[in-house]
Design an enzyme around this catalytic site. Structure first.
Site: not given
Ligand code: ARG
Length: 391
Positions: A13, A93, A122, A170
């Site tokens: 990405d 984040r 995110d 991912s």
């Molecule tokens: N679903 C999780 C969250 O919203 C993790 C997202 C993380 N991203 C990834 N590319 N695995 O906190």
């Protein structure tokens, strides 16, 4: 040319974003990778990819201490878990966004960019912080152009972008946990293959003998493991290792995302599961009934706020204050047993224990049992009256 600072990992990405920002948005791209414990290799990868792709400058920002002491520590004190997920990505984040703002300030940039798609959580977490804490324009190229993963891969190939080809999933990683999404995991009918796990043994392969582990806390923060004092980052690292070897910390769940989608998510959070279990076991000893009830409510609220990108919400700060006040007595030691994926507390001790061994003992003569009789008569007085009327 005007500058944009891109939150950069070197994955698909964000790599595609560098080129898009140059070509479609006519901006000079500065990449910034925030180290929250994703590992040496990932940090190097970001540096290398940024250079290969020809971005104008790259920053690596070590935020590990801040992440442990200002974010994870709060998660521990709050027992923050969203539907069983200890919020490893979600807690990192806001800090990453804050660090990117600092780079943008330094570079006199006009915008901040991120590589999130329009489907995940995110994008909310990054942008909530950027909107609250700065006036930068926000650019989300992948979302703007509504790109699919396959389209991104095609774009990358066409532009000769450097890509680590082996990546099918991912993955997001920091010291508090790993999250693995995508590919065959998207379908809940598919069993997750063993290969996705990096920090935990399967129950089958976990150690065949139970292991004891002692965790000491001071005001809600773990300070020692198996008698050895260490800083929070090292302690989490050690917890990840010990719990992981014992098959603790795999979470395979159907998660409710902010935008309403249900998604199958997999987490590896061995250290988090161990430390939260120990922390809760100690709270049981030192907090009052009412504090524990209220704490459970606060934990859910806190986790929802962190998950739903509300780190900047004053209620989060209010909860932190209330929780800190309670945590002043959460000091002491818990010994737990780990065995093939399970965790059980064995012993707990604290100078602030509200448990009275004299009073609770069957051998106690000091407490006059007869005193309780009168209490019982009044205890469910209204219920008794109601049932009498019914009769
Ligand atoms: N679903 C999780 C969250 O919203 C993790 C997202 C993380 N991203 C990834 N590319 N695995 O906190």
């Amino acid at each position: 040319m005007e500058k944009v600072v891109l939150a950069f990992s070197g994955g698909l990405d964000t790599t595609v974003c560098v080129k898009l920002l140059e070509e479609e948005y006519n901006l000079e791209v500065i990449t910034a990778c925030v180290d929250v414990g994703q590992g040496e290799e990932e940090i190097k990868k970001a540096e290398k990819v940024s250079k290969e792709i020809g971005s104008s400058k790259h920053y690596t920002i070590d935020a590990r201490d801040e992440f442990a002491n200002d974010y994870i520590s709060r998660g521990i004190k709050a027992n923050a878990e969203y539907e069983g997920y200890p919020l490893s990505t979600a807690l990192a984040r806001p800090l990453i966004a804050q660090k990117i703002i600092e780079v943008a300030d330094k570079e006199n940039a006009v915008a901040i960019a991120h590589g999130c798609t329009g489907k995940g959580n995110d994008q909310f977490r990054f942008e909530a912080v950027i909107l609250a804490m700065s006036d930068y324009q926000i650019i989300a190229p992948i979302r703007d152009l509504n790109l699919t993963r396959t389209e991104e891969q095609e774009y990358a190939r066409k532009h000769g972008l450097p890509l680590s080809s082996d990546k099918t999933y991912s993955i997001d990683e920091n010291i508090w946990g790993r999250s693995i999404e995508g590919d065959l995991l998207e379908d809940p009918k598919n069993e997750a293959p063993e290969e996705i796990y990096a920090w935990t043994s399967s129950w089958e392969d976990a150690k065949d003998t139970p292991q004891k582990v002692a965790i000491e806390f001071e005001e809600g923060i773990p300070i020692a493991i198996n008698g050895e004092m260490m800083g929070l980052i090292d302690l989490i690292g050690e917890s990840n290792k010990i719990a992981g070897e014992n098959g603790v910390g795999r979470v395979d769940m159907i998660e409710n995302r902010i935008i309403g989608l249900k998604s199958r998510e997999i987490y590896e959070v061995p250290g988090a599961k161990l430390l939260l279990a120990a922390h809760k076991a100690l709270e049981e000893l030192v907090l009052t009934t009412d504090e524990i009830r209220f704490k459970e409510y606060m934990s859910t609220l806190y986790a929802d706020l962190v998950y739903r990108a509300m780190w900047q919400e004053p209620l989060r700060e209010d909860l932190d204050q209330a929780i800190d006040q309670m945590q002043r007595r959460v000091s002491g030691k818990v010994v737990l047993k780990l065995f093939k994926g399970s965790i059980a507390p064995l012993t707990r001790e604290s100078d602030f224990s509200l448990h009275d061994i004299e009073e609770i003992s069957f051998e106690d003569k000091e407490t006059d049992q007869r005193e309780v009789e009168g209490m019982i008569k009044h205890h469910a007085l209204q219920a008794a009256k109601y049932q009498k009327l019914n009769r």
